[in-house]
Design a protein around this motif. Sequence first.
Motif, PDB file in Angstrom:
ATOM      1  N   GLN A  79       1.082  -0.993  -0.099  1.00  0.00           N
ATOM      2  CA  GLN A  79      -0.165  -0.698   0.105  1.00  0.00           C
ATOM      3  C   GLN A  79       1.089   1.441   0.032  1.00  0.00           C
ATOM      4  O   GLN A  79       0.277   2.512  -0.380  1.00  0.00           O
ATOM      5  CB  GLN A  79      -0.671  -0.058   1.529  1.00  0.00           C
ATOM      6  CG  GLN A  79      -1.597  -1.085   1.154  1.00  0.00           C
ATOM      7  CD  GLN A  79      -2.838  -0.991   0.610  1.00  0.00           C
ATOM      8  OE1 GLN A  79      -3.412   0.250  -0.147  1.00  0.00           O
ATOM      9  NE2 GLN A  79      -3.347  -1.654  -0.550  1.00  0.00           N
ATOM     10  N   LEU A  80       2.333   1.382   0.679  1.00  0.00           N
ATOM     11  CA  LEU A  80       2.690   2.090   0.568  1.00  0.00           C
ATOM     12  C   LEU A  80       3.604   2.893  -0.779  1.00  0.00           C
ATOM     13  O   LEU A  80       3.898   4.020  -0.950  1.00  0.00           O
ATOM     14  CB  LEU A  80       4.832   1.944   1.270  1.00  0.00           C
ATOM     15  CG  LEU A  80       4.081   1.336   2.469  1.00  0.00           C
ATOM     16  CD1 LEU A  80       5.686   1.467   2.855  1.00  0.00           C
ATOM     17  CD2 LEU A  80       3.660   3.314   3.436  1.00  0.00           C
ATOM     18  N   GLY A  81       3.323   2.475  -2.419  1.00  0.00           N
ATOM     19  CA  GLY A  81       3.450   2.724  -3.126  1.00  0.00           C
ATOM     20  C   GLY A  81       2.142   3.294  -3.810  1.00  0.00           C
ATOM     21  O   GLY A  81       2.199   3.159  -4.794  1.00  0.00           O
ATOM     22  N   GLN A  82       1.096   3.245  -2.995  1.00  0.00           N
ATOM     23  CA  GLN A  82      -0.234   4.071  -3.723  1.00  0.00           C
ATOM     24  C   GLN A  82      -0.079   5.031  -3.743  1.00  0.00           C
ATOM     25  O   GLN A  82       0.172   5.345  -2.453  1.00  0.00           O
ATOM     26  CB  GLN A  82      -1.058   3.423  -2.733  1.00  0.00           C
ATOM     27  CG  GLN A  82      -1.266   2.031  -3.810  1.00  0.00           C
ATOM     28  CD  GLN A  82      -3.047   1.748  -3.550  1.00  0.00           C
ATOM     29  OE1 GLN A  82      -4.107   2.129  -3.418  1.00  0.00           O
ATOM     30  NE2 GLN A  82      -3.397   0.544  -3.240  1.00  0.00           N
ATOM     31  N   LYS A  83      -0.557   5.821  -4.668  1.00  0.00           N
ATOM     32  CA  LYS A  83      -0.345   7.162  -4.374  1.00  0.00           C
ATOM     33  C   LYS A  83      -0.730   7.931  -3.399  1.00  0.00           C
ATOM     34  O   LYS A  83      -0.069   9.307  -2.716  1.00  0.00           O
ATOM     35  CB  LYS A  83      -0.479   8.080  -5.615  1.00  0.00           C
ATOM     36  CG  LYS A  83       0.189   7.854  -6.812  1.00  0.00           C
ATOM     37  CD  LYS A  83       0.399   8.815  -8.311  1.00  0.00           C
ATOM     38  CE  LYS A  83       0.968   7.902  -8.928  1.00  0.00           C
ATOM     39  NZ  LYS A  83       0.652   8.326 -10.477  1.00  0.00           N
ATOM     40  N   TRP A  84      -2.074   8.007  -2.874  1.00  0.00           N
ATOM     41  CA  TRP A  84      -3.031   8.693  -1.624  1.00  0.00           C
ATOM     42  C   TRP A  84      -1.773   7.772  -0.465  1.00  0.00           C
ATOM     43  O   TRP A  84      -2.260   9.257   0.527  1.00  0.00           O
ATOM     44  CB  TRP A  84      -4.681   7.340  -1.778  1.00  0.00           C
ATOM     45  CG  TRP A  84      -3.816   6.390  -1.112  1.00  0.00           C
ATOM     46  CD1 TRP A  84      -4.794   5.497  -2.302  1.00  0.00           C
ATOM     47  CD2 TRP A  84      -4.755   6.239  -0.331  1.00  0.00           C
ATOM     48  NE1 TRP A  84      -4.719   4.544  -1.206  1.00  0.00           N
ATOM     49  CE2 TRP A  84      -4.587   4.807  -0.216  1.00  0.00           C
ATOM     50  CE3 TRP A  84      -4.648   6.667   1.712  1.00  0.00           C
ATOM     51  CZ2 TRP A  84      -4.955   3.665   1.398  1.00  0.00           C
ATOM     52  CZ3 TRP A  84      -4.559   5.869   2.454  1.00  0.00           C
ATOM     53  CH2 TRP A  84      -4.552   4.776   2.822  1.00  0.00           C
ATOM     54  N   MET A  85      -1.114   6.677  -0.544  1.00  0.00           N
ATOM     55  CA  MET A  85      -0.801   7.178   0.796  1.00  0.00           C
ATOM     56  C   MET A  85       0.380   7.355   0.590  1.00  0.00           C
ATOM     57  O   MET A  85       0.745   7.552   1.992  1.00  0.00           O
ATOM     58  CB  MET A  85      -0.068   4.891   0.457  1.00  0.00           C
ATOM     59  CG  MET A  85       0.610   4.717   2.519  1.00  0.00           C
ATOM     60  SD  MET A  85      -0.881   5.176   4.105  1.00  0.00           S
ATOM     61  CE  MET A  85      -1.676   3.609   4.033  1.00  0.00           C
ATOM     62  N   VAL A  86       1.875   7.901  -0.251  1.00  0.00           N
ATOM     63  CA  VAL A  86       1.956   9.389   0.048  1.00  0.00           C
ATOM     64  C   VAL A  86       1.485   9.690   0.583  1.00  0.00           C
ATOM     65  O   VAL A  86       2.639  10.439   0.578  1.00  0.00           O
ATOM     66  CB  VAL A  86       3.161   8.948  -1.803  1.00  0.00           C
ATOM     67  CG1 VAL A  86       3.953   9.772  -1.838  1.00  0.00           C
ATOM     68  CG2 VAL A  86       3.921   7.107  -2.010  1.00  0.00           C
ATOM     69  N   LEU A  87       0.886  10.388  -0.233  1.00  0.00           N
ATOM     70  CA  LEU A  87      -0.155  11.351  -0.199  1.00  0.00           C
ATOM     71  C   LEU A  87       0.279  11.872   1.461  1.00  0.00           C
ATOM     72  O   LEU A  87       0.333  12.983   2.396  1.00  0.00           O
ATOM     73  CB  LEU A  87      -0.406  12.022  -1.221  1.00  0.00           C
ATOM     74  CG  LEU A  87      -0.892  12.771  -1.959  1.00  0.00           C
ATOM     75  CD1 LEU A  87      -1.775  13.337  -2.807  1.00  0.00           C
ATOM     76  CD2 LEU A  87      -0.131  14.219  -2.391  1.00  0.00           C
ATOM     77  N   ILE A 140     -10.325   9.187   2.533  1.00  0.00           N
ATOM     78  CA  ILE A 140     -11.614   8.749   1.981  1.00  0.00           C
ATOM     79  C   ILE A 140     -11.906   8.620   0.638  1.00  0.00           C
ATOM     80  O   ILE A 140     -11.934   7.346   0.306  1.00  0.00           O
ATOM     81  CB  ILE A 140     -12.778  10.170   2.899  1.00  0.00           C
ATOM     82  CG1 ILE A 140     -12.648  10.253   4.155  1.00  0.00           C
ATOM     83  CG2 ILE A 140     -13.496   9.280   2.013  1.00  0.00           C
ATOM     84  CD1 ILE A 140     -12.684   9.235   5.024  1.00  0.00           C
ATOM     85  N   PHE A 141     -10.592   9.313   0.196  1.00  0.00           N
ATOM     86  CA  PHE A 141     -11.326   9.768  -1.297  1.00  0.00           C
ATOM     87  C   PHE A 141      -9.472   8.989  -3.007  1.00  0.00           C
ATOM     88  O   PHE A 141     -11.041   8.123  -3.239  1.00  0.00           O
ATOM     89  CB  PHE A 141     -11.605  11.030  -1.666  1.00  0.00           C
ATOM     90  CG  PHE A 141     -12.928  11.911  -1.388  1.00  0.00           C
ATOM     91  CD1 PHE A 141     -13.815  11.035  -2.020  1.00  0.00           C
ATOM     92  CD2 PHE A 141     -13.036  12.396  -0.619  1.00  0.00           C
ATOM     93  CE1 PHE A 141     -15.269  11.867  -1.387  1.00  0.00           C
ATOM     94  CE2 PHE A 141     -13.877  12.967  -0.449  1.00  0.00           C
ATOM     95  CZ  PHE A 141     -15.434  12.971  -0.426  1.00  0.00           C
ATOM     96  N   LYS A 142      -8.934   8.020  -1.653  1.00  0.00           N
ATOM     97  CA  LYS A 142      -8.092   8.618  -2.546  1.00  0.00           C
ATOM     98  C   LYS A 142      -7.950   8.857  -3.421  1.00  0.00           C
ATOM     99  O   LYS A 142      -8.077   7.751  -4.451  1.00  0.00           O
ATOM    100  CB  LYS A 142      -8.635   6.512  -2.239  1.00  0.00           C
ATOM    101  CG  LYS A 142      -7.850   5.953  -0.435  1.00  0.00           C
ATOM    102  CD  LYS A 142      -8.216   4.150  -0.672  1.00  0.00           C
ATOM    103  CE  LYS A 142      -8.525   4.179   1.028  1.00  0.00           C
ATOM    104  NZ  LYS A 142      -8.959   4.475   2.203  1.00  0.00           N
ATOM    105  N   PRO A 143      -7.080  10.212  -3.900  1.00  0.00           N
ATOM    106  CA  PRO A 143      -7.372  10.602  -5.616  1.00  0.00           C
ATOM    107  C   PRO A 143      -6.220   9.653  -6.097  1.00  0.00           C
ATOM    108  O   PRO A 143      -5.532   9.534  -5.036  1.00  0.00           O
ATOM    109  CB  PRO A 143      -7.196  11.488  -5.215  1.00  0.00           C
ATOM    110  CG  PRO A 143      -6.851  11.465  -3.769  1.00  0.00           C
ATOM    111  CD  PRO A 143      -7.196  10.364  -2.640  1.00  0.00           C
ATOM    112  N   ILE A 144      -5.982  10.324  -7.310  1.00  0.00           N
ATOM    113  CA  ILE A 144      -4.905   9.287  -8.013  1.00  0.00           C
ATOM    114  C   ILE A 144      -4.995   8.173  -8.309  1.00  0.00           C
ATOM    115  O   ILE A 144      -4.807   7.423  -7.353  1.00  0.00           O
ATOM    116  CB  ILE A 144      -3.810   9.983  -7.621  1.00  0.00           C
ATOM    117  CG1 ILE A 144      -3.747  11.649  -7.047  1.00  0.00           C
ATOM    118  CG2 ILE A 144      -2.802   9.871  -8.878  1.00  0.00           C
ATOM    119  CD1 ILE A 144      -2.429  12.037  -6.633  1.00  0.00           C
TER     120      ILE A 144
END
Length: 144
Positions: A79-87, A140-144
């Motif tokens: 999950q650390l690779g997902q952009k929302w998590m990085v943000l 909440i929205f997990k954008p990108i």
Amino acid sequence: MNTYLLFKSLHLIAVISWMAGLLYLPRIFVYHSQNNDKPLVSDVFKVMEKKLFFYIMTPAMTLSWIFGLVLIHEIGFEQLGQKWMVLKLVFVIILTLYHFYLGRILGQFKLDMNKHSHKYYRYINEIPTLLLILIIFVVIFKPI
């Protein structure tokens, strides 16, 4: 019992406690800076600031990080690779740096070396609010 939900609940409790302190400490700085010339009043603010920072905010920040990392472990490190998590992590790191900046200001007040006006503290008091809003929307929205 679902351990993920347990750690998520503990994470949210810790974050709420940490945010309460991040919002309240600069407000105390506002009043402290307005009363810096009154030693008895200033001493009361110093005690309040110290207890809030060291006994509530810092443990709450530490627990927020611990439970957050446990949650990442629970959902998988990929999950650390997902952009929302990085943000989210970038915003949380900024919030953590803000926390330590408040600790630095606390040290200045402790030594009677405050460099800022009450208006400055009113402005920086908005930083955690903005970061909280960004973090919530990202999660909440997990954008990108």
